[in-house]
Design an enzyme around this catalytic site. Sequence first.
Site, PDB file in Angstrom:
ATOM      1  N   ASP A  63       0.843  -1.118  -0.476  1.00  0.00           N
ATOM      2  CA  ASP A  63      -0.230  -0.461  -0.338  1.00  0.00           C
ATOM      3  C   ASP A  63       0.909   1.635   0.088  1.00  0.00           C
ATOM      4  OD1 ASP A  63      -3.327   0.932   0.532  1.00  0.00           O
ATOM      5  OD2 ASP A  63      -1.964   2.144   0.897  1.00  0.00           O
ATOM      6  N   THR A 137      -4.432   0.860 -11.160  1.00  0.00           N
ATOM      7  CA  THR A 137      -3.120  -0.055 -10.545  1.00  0.00           C
ATOM      8  C   THR A 137      -4.351  -1.803 -11.466  1.00  0.00           C
ATOM      9  OG1 THR A 137      -2.943   1.298  -9.344  1.00  0.00           O
ATOM     10  CG2 THR A 137      -2.614  -0.930  -8.712  1.00  0.00           C
ATOM     11  N   CYS A 189     -15.667   6.807  -3.069  1.00  0.00           N
ATOM     12  CA  CYS A 189     -16.254   6.802  -1.219  1.00  0.00           C
ATOM     13  C   CYS A 189     -15.992   8.365  -1.214  1.00  0.00           C
ATOM     14  CB  CYS A 189     -15.211   6.167  -0.804  1.00  0.00           C
ATOM     15  SG  CYS A 189     -15.355   4.494  -1.562  1.00  0.00           S
TER      16      CYS A 189
END
Lengths: 347, 77
Positions: A63, A137, A189
């Site tokens: 991450d 990605t 989101c």
Amino acid sequence: MSGLKGSTYMKRYSRQTLFSPIGVDGQERLRRKHVLIVGLGALGSSIAETLTRAGVGKLTIIDRDYVEESNLQRQLLYSENDAMERMPKAEAAKRRLNEVNQDVEIHSIVGDADVPLLERLAPNIDLIMDGTDNFDTRFMMNDISHKFHIPWIFGSCVGSFGSTFTIIPGKTPCLQCLLKKLPMRGQTCDTVGIIAPAVQMVTAYQTAEALKILSENQWALRNTYVTFDLWQNQTLSIKADSIKNADCYTCGHYPTYPYLQYEATTKTAVLCGRNTVQIRPATSTNCSIAVLADQWKKAGYKVSANPFLVSVLKDEHRMVLFKDGRALIHGTNDITIAKRVYHSLIG
Amino acid sequence: MIKLLLFAQFRDQIGKQEMQFPIEGKTVKELKEILKESYSFDELDSVMVAINEEFVTDQEIIREGDIIALIPPVSGG
């Protein structure tokens, strides 16, 4: 098996080995597998926890971001302390996963899941799990999956809506067959929110499929694209076989893996819906963040740091610099402004 | 008549999750064009279309009684 040994090991997984499609043999197969989880937000942290508890042998987790307060409502692995200290997610996740199950070897990478990194990791990976929040990605992962013949499990969600699909090279259609091209920016989101059950529903499907693959029960795979809305009470399970494209650049007869080439030139990325730009140097460096933090403090900027990153406030922008030289510039979606902030602080 | 099922932003845009449409005989591509003009749906290029719970291409011809789902890709995670 450093944590619990012998019979304790079997006791630990007894409820999973009692489940006859897995059994003792399936458990042993799980223990020999290595899973790559790309992204450790809501999806990624839920996937990582489930696979760690299930006793998968090794996880590599990647991450590029750090924990923020607004993550805590749905990102299972992180604590208030992690948010306060702005811990990189990969590092915070590793700590938590080690507490949950010492048997599982966790290899954490604080960084960008770029092409060179994915190509280096791929030869040792049995399964790739999608925990990302962006299609750039995912299209790269789709190419990597087919180039190295590794299954991957797509998942995404926003609001109360989610989707998932299991992609098996040589068998199912791929993400490119499904979407034809990189989607334009849709809902995120950060624009329409997200509720935790939508995340958990996606990861329940993703990890069930993962357990089938890892315990070598491929016959049980679902073979459909699932999409649902938990608030509107809609669910669909859609057959996808007929859209597999023989001329697909990723999974067709003559693949060129376009996203592995494109990505190699990308150096900046606007993080979807986050009012943030990422700047990544052409080659990763090991920069001395302590020295820079000192300089900025002396220059009168508001600075805070931990061993992995330094955060500095300049006018309305906040820049977070990671040890590998990568920077996130918050407070703008404009690459030019972001670069100006970056260069004004780093040179 | 056919039934159109809407998800995510399309549902939000119209305010309901189902619509009836007299569009049998046309292709999926033509359906997309109509939706673009009548309801200003955008980003229809990468939307996934399923007829009777099976993905189809833009060339697929729509038949009486079909249930068509428009599924937008969302990126969150």
